[in-house]
Design an enzyme around this catalytic site. Structure first.
Site, mmCIF file in Angstrom:
data_model
loop_
_atom_site.group_PDB
_atom_site.id
_atom_site.type_symbol
_atom_site.label_atom_id
_atom_site.label_comp_id
_atom_site.label_asym_id
_atom_site.label_seq_id
_atom_site.Cartn_x
_atom_site.Cartn_y
_atom_site.Cartn_z
ATOM 1 N N THR A 25 0.823 -1.209 0.000
ATOM 2 C CA THR A 25 0.000 0.000 0.000
ATOM 3 C C THR A 25 0.856 1.258 0.000
ATOM 4 O O THR A 25 0.452 2.286 -0.525
ATOM 5 C CB THR A 25 -0.937 -0.029 1.233
ATOM 6 O OG1 THR A 25 -1.865 -1.092 1.024
ATOM 7 C CG2 THR A 25 -1.698 1.252 1.427
ATOM 8 N N SER B 220 1.283 -7.546 -0.848
ATOM 9 C CA SER B 220 2.029 -8.550 -0.071
ATOM 10 C C SER B 220 1.208 -9.794 0.247
ATOM 11 O O SER B 220 1.757 -10.785 0.714
ATOM 12 C CB SER B 220 2.615 -7.943 1.203
ATOM 13 O OG SER B 220 1.660 -7.795 2.203
ATOM 14 N N THR C 126 1.721 -4.265 4.320
ATOM 15 C CA THR C 126 1.576 -4.599 5.739
ATOM 16 C C THR C 126 1.017 -6.016 5.954
ATOM 17 O O THR C 126 1.216 -6.593 7.019
ATOM 18 C CB THR C 126 0.617 -3.614 6.456
ATOM 19 O OG1 THR C 126 -0.666 -3.699 5.858
ATOM 20 C CG2 THR C 126 1.139 -2.192 6.418
ATOM 21 N N ASP C 127 0.308 -6.548 4.947
ATOM 22 C CA ASP C 127 -0.470 -7.763 5.206
ATOM 23 C C ASP C 127 0.379 -8.969 5.603
ATOM 24 O O ASP C 127 -0.038 -9.762 6.457
ATOM 25 C CB ASP C 127 -1.344 -8.109 3.994
ATOM 26 C CG ASP C 127 -2.586 -7.228 3.929
ATOM 27 O OD1 ASP C 127 -2.838 -6.479 4.888
ATOM 28 O OD2 ASP C 127 -3.309 -7.294 2.917
HETATM 29 C C1 SIN Z 1 -0.249 -5.236 1.059
HETATM 30 O O1 SIN Z 1 -0.010 -5.865 2.085
HETATM 31 O O2 SIN Z 1 0.506 -5.226 0.071
HETATM 32 C C2 SIN Z 1 -1.502 -4.446 0.952
HETATM 33 C C3 SIN Z 1 -1.966 -3.903 2.241
HETATM 34 C C4 SIN Z 1 -1.003 -2.974 2.900
HETATM 35 O O3 SIN Z 1 0.124 -2.762 2.500
HETATM 36 O O4 SIN Z 1 -1.447 -2.406 3.934
#
Ligand code: SIN
Length: 328
Positions: free
Chosen positions: A12, A55, A88-89
């Site tokens: 993100t 991710s 973050t995922d």
């Molecule tokens: C991801 O994990 O690539 C999408 C969500 C995020 O980064 O918060």
């Protein structure tokens, strides 16, 4: 002026589009740097973008690729520190894998964002600035792999994504302390780094090594034991059980688990509860199943450790494996 390597992998933080319909990983790393003019004054940047993905699509092979690249940069005299942007995922998994796979002779700092770069109040630019400040801090390398988000610095082994949408989603597992907090672009260090496994066989795992299949099975009322047999038949070399409470094995699962262990599958008892861990010596009935207690590890961390340990030490005994999960 110091030089920082930026390895941009998507997420993100590199997302763009309407707040709830954006696409992760579409922005070039140069756009992330350009959004924070202070970054050019702090360091010269050596930028690479080996892949740029959401991710949720991160693969275990990416952990090994990143570790291999970090090891190269650690011995490159022109680089002073390494910053990695990531979604973050699955950041918990990548951060924990890197914690096991690399030594930080130079700072290694991951960062991410909960809001896309195009959002009205994007959190990525400040998180990236804080990652740079952390990577330039002379004490950072002593703390092992680190993560910065929401003005916090978190040891990679302590990271938990604990909220689905707030900007403070990246937190410490309960009971662990923040490595530090960032105030006025300066890290105020708080907690010493957790003990590192430092296993030479893990530190030597190279890119391209095939990691074994390890599945995570979650227990719930009425959870079917068929899934255990399915995973074994599908080729799993390990299973991580995200069990209820302190890693309590449902009575219905015991026979299937015996079959799995007889087939040579290593089974780890973790808990679906994110705090407290699952420790050996606490429940004779559950231990009689011959499963390994996950110790302080969440199910997702236990899976990373089991995959890497089985790849690095294919003939590892159950008791040695148990020692990796619950070191003294
Ligand atoms: C991801 O994990 O690539 C999408 C969500 C995020 O980064 O918060």
């Amino acid at each position: 002026m110091p030089t920082l390597a930026l390895i941009a992998t998507g997420g993100t933080i590199a997302g763009s589009g309407p707040q709830h319909h954006y696409t992760a990983g579409v922005l070039d790393a140069s756009v992330l740097l350009a959004a924070v003019p202070e970054l050019a004054a702090l360091a010269a940047w050596q930028v690479e973008q080996p892949f740029s993905i959401d991710s949720r699509d991160m693969q275990p092979a990416h952990w090994l690729d990143l570790a291999a690249r970090i090891r190269q940069l650690q011995v490159d005299p022109s680089v002073d520190g390494i910053v990695i942007t990531h979604g973050t995922d699955t950041l918990e998994e990548t951060a924990f894998a890197l914690h096991l796979l690399v030594e930080t002779t130079k700072p290694v700092v991951l960062t991410a964002a909960m809001r896309p770069a195009s959002a009205r109040s994007a959190d990525g630019p400040l998180n990236l600035l804080h990652a740079a400040c952390t990577a330039l801090d002379p004490l950072a390398a002593l703390h092992g792999v680190l993560v910065t988000a929401d003005a916090s610095v978190i040891h990679a082994a302590d990271l938990l994504k604990a909220h689905t949408h707030k900007t403070d989603a990246l937190r410490c597992i309960e009971g662990r302390g923040l490595a530090g907090q960032i105030m006025a672009d300066t890290v105020r260090w708080q907690t010493a780094a957790p003990q590192r496994l430092g296993l030479p066989e893990l530190l030597a795992l190279s890119a391209g090594v095939q990691l074994p299949r390890v599945d995570v099975l979650s227990a719930h009322a009425g959870a079917s034991a068929d899934l255990i047999d399915f995973c074994v038949t599908a080729g799993a070399r390990g299973l991580v059980l995200a069990l209820t409470g302190h890693g309590s094995i449902p009575a219905d699962w015991r026979t299937a688990l015996d079959r799995a262990r007889s087939a040579g599958v290593q089974v780890v008892r973790a808990s679906r509860i994110s705090a407290g861990g699952v420790w050996p010596g606490c429940n004779e009935d559950d231990e009689a199943c011959g499963c390994i207690a996950a110790g302080p590890h969440t199910p997702q961390q236990a899976r990373v450790l089991l995959m890497l340990a089985l790849a690095a030490l294919p003939d590892i005994t159950r008791s040695r494996l148990a020692g990796l999960f619950s070191p003294d």
